[in-house]
Design an enzyme around this catalytic site. Structure first.
Site, short mmCIF file in Angstrom:
data_model
loop_
_atom_site.label_atom_id
_atom_site.label_comp_id
_atom_site.label_asym_id
_atom_site.label_seq_id
_atom_site.Cartn_x
_atom_site.Cartn_y
_atom_site.Cartn_z
N GLN A 98 0.85 -1.19 0.00
CA GLN A 98 0.00 0.00 0.00
C GLN A 98 0.89 1.24 0.00
O GLN A 98 0.39 2.36 -0.08
CB GLN A 98 -0.88 0.01 1.26
CG GLN A 98 -1.83 -1.18 1.35
CD GLN A 98 -2.48 -1.25 2.73
OE1 GLN A 98 -3.48 -0.60 3.01
NE2 GLN A 98 -1.91 -2.05 3.61
N ASP A 101 6.21 4.90 -1.24
CA ASP A 101 7.54 5.47 -1.06
C ASP A 101 8.64 4.87 -1.94
O ASP A 101 9.73 5.43 -2.04
CB ASP A 101 7.96 5.39 0.43
CG ASP A 101 7.88 3.98 1.01
OD1 ASP A 101 8.13 3.00 0.28
OD2 ASP A 101 7.57 3.85 2.22
N HIS A 116 -1.68 1.58 -4.02
CA HIS A 116 -2.08 2.98 -3.86
C HIS A 116 -1.19 3.94 -4.63
O HIS A 116 -1.15 5.13 -4.31
CB HIS A 116 -2.13 3.34 -2.37
CG HIS A 116 -3.21 2.61 -1.63
ND1 HIS A 116 -3.21 2.41 -0.26
CD2 HIS A 116 -4.35 2.02 -2.09
CE1 HIS A 116 -4.31 1.72 0.08
NE2 HIS A 116 -5.00 1.46 -1.01
N CYS A 124 -1.10 14.32 -14.96
CA CYS A 124 -1.83 15.54 -15.29
C CYS A 124 -3.32 15.36 -14.98
O CYS A 124 -3.92 14.33 -15.29
CB CYS A 124 -1.65 15.88 -16.76
SG CYS A 124 -2.54 17.39 -17.22
N CYS A 145 1.75 20.64 -15.84
CA CYS A 145 2.02 19.77 -16.99
C CYS A 145 2.47 20.62 -18.18
O CYS A 145 2.20 21.82 -18.23
CB CYS A 145 0.73 19.02 -17.34
SG CYS A 145 0.82 17.92 -18.74
N CYS A 147 1.05 20.66 -20.84
CA CYS A 147 -0.18 21.13 -21.47
C CYS A 147 -0.74 22.36 -20.74
O CYS A 147 -1.73 22.94 -21.16
CB CYS A 147 -1.24 20.02 -21.53
SG CYS A 147 -2.13 19.76 -19.97
N THR A 185 0.42 -2.96 8.62
CA THR A 185 -0.79 -2.26 8.17
C THR A 185 -1.86 -2.33 9.24
O THR A 185 -2.03 -3.37 9.89
CB THR A 185 -1.32 -2.82 6.83
OG1 THR A 185 -2.54 -2.13 6.50
CG2 THR A 185 -1.59 -4.32 6.87
N ASN A 210 2.99 -6.88 13.47
CA ASN A 210 2.57 -5.52 13.83
C ASN A 210 2.77 -5.34 15.33
O ASN A 210 2.41 -6.23 16.10
CB ASN A 210 1.07 -5.34 13.46
CG ASN A 210 0.66 -3.88 13.39
OD1 ASN A 210 0.95 -3.11 14.30
ND2 ASN A 210 -0.03 -3.51 12.32
N PRO A 211 3.33 -4.22 15.76
CA PRO A 211 3.46 -4.02 17.21
C PRO A 211 2.12 -3.86 17.92
O PRO A 211 2.03 -4.04 19.13
CB PRO A 211 4.30 -2.75 17.34
CG PRO A 211 4.40 -2.15 15.99
CD PRO A 211 3.92 -3.14 14.98
#
Ligand code: BJW
Ligand code: ZN
Length: 236
Positions: A98, A101, A116, A124, A145, A147, A185, A210-211
């Site tokens: 997801q 970066d 994502h 544009c 852009c 354009c 996540t 996951n913590p």
């Protein structure tokens, strides 16, 4: 329990790793939800929307430009590297992220689906042309852009559809996976989080890292409480 998990992974032919913002926390990139998840008191739900961009494109672009600067400085962590290593030895492997970066690519992962989008791609708002721009900071926000119309980050905002093809590829891999790792996540944003259900329904061994507890912690086969950069190198 870790031995059992290592064995499941070693014996699996088809593995899917599903990652979220927690994956990059140890690289210095804050997650969206939880402590440190706010930017100037705005939540992602306030800024990552087409309506916020229409209302105040400069504010939304300032958020993205600040994040681009932070992400440009960040390096993949031990968790990213462990997943890249797993891909090299697994018979079939797909990394569904997801995250926007680009740290999985930089760690050497090859088979990566970006649910994502990608913060390094600009699109544009009118002609739809897309190009990569790695400059951080951008010389001017909002950027325009060729354009003449405004560019936007090629990411997926709330209420928008995922990029074409990414969902079907991820869903198919999740449904066929023997091991499905869900890492970093909060599993509250859909359709992405629904991949965990797809994997379970397909019979995968589901391992959560996951913590914190998530809505799926009680439903998965193994829920490991800890940081991705610590746990992944120990089980992979
Ligand atoms: C660690 C750690 C460490 C800390 N190691 N872990 C059903 C019900 C209600 C609403 C919906 C629904 N289905 C769809 C919706 C609407 C909406 C939605 O899901 N809303 C929910 C919030 C309720 N979904 C959408 O709008 C999606 N599109 C869609 O559905 O299209 C169809 C449609 C179209 C038109 C009309 C209607 C439907 C699109 C969702 C797009 C999400 N976009 C964002 C922004 C991307 C660009 C950007 O980055 O700016 O994606 S929002 C943000 O959340 C980002 C993330 O990818 C996403 C998920 O967050 P993630 O990765 O889970 O991060 P966190 O911060 O939440 O969690 C981090 C976790 O890490 C925590 O659990 C920590 O504990 C943990 N952690 N340190 C491991 N060291
Ligand atoms: Zn254009």
């Amino acid at each position: 329990m870790l031995d059992e998990i290592r064995e499941r992974i070693a014996n699996a032919r088809r593995i899917v790793a599903f990652t979220g913002a927690g994956m990059s926390v140890e690289s210095g990139i804050p997650a969206f939800r939880g402590p440190g998840g706010l930017w100037r008191t705005f939540k992602a739900e306030d800024l990552a929307t087409p309506a916020a961009f229409e209302r105040n494109p400069r504010l939304v672009w300032e958020w993205y430009d600040a994040r681009r600067q932070n992400m440009a400085k960040a390096e993949p962590n031990a968790g990213h590297c462990a997943l890249a290593g797993l891909e090299r030895r697994a018979p079939e492997f797909l990394l569904v992220t997801q995250n926007i970066d680009g740290l999985h690519d930089r760690a050497g992962s090859r088979n990566v689906v970006k649910l994502h989008g990608d913060i390094w791609m600009l699109r544009c708002t009118v002609c739809g042309r897309e190009h990569q721009d790695l400059r951080a900071p951008l010389p001017d926000v909002p950027p325009y852009c060729e354009c003449g119309r405004m560019l936007r980050p090629a990411v997926v905002w709330f209420g928008e559809f995922l990029p074409p093809g990414v969902w079907s590829k991820s869903e198919l891999a999740a449904s066929r996976a023997e091991v499905f790792l869900t890492i970093g996540t909060s599993a509250v944003v859909y359709p992405a989080a629904g991949l965990i259900d797809v994997a379970k329904a397909g019979g995968a061994t589901v391992i959560e890292i996951n913590p914190q507890e998530t809505p799926y912690s009680g439903a998965v086969d193994y829920s490991l409480r800890g940081a991705a950069g610590d746990i992944l190198p120990r089980i992979l």
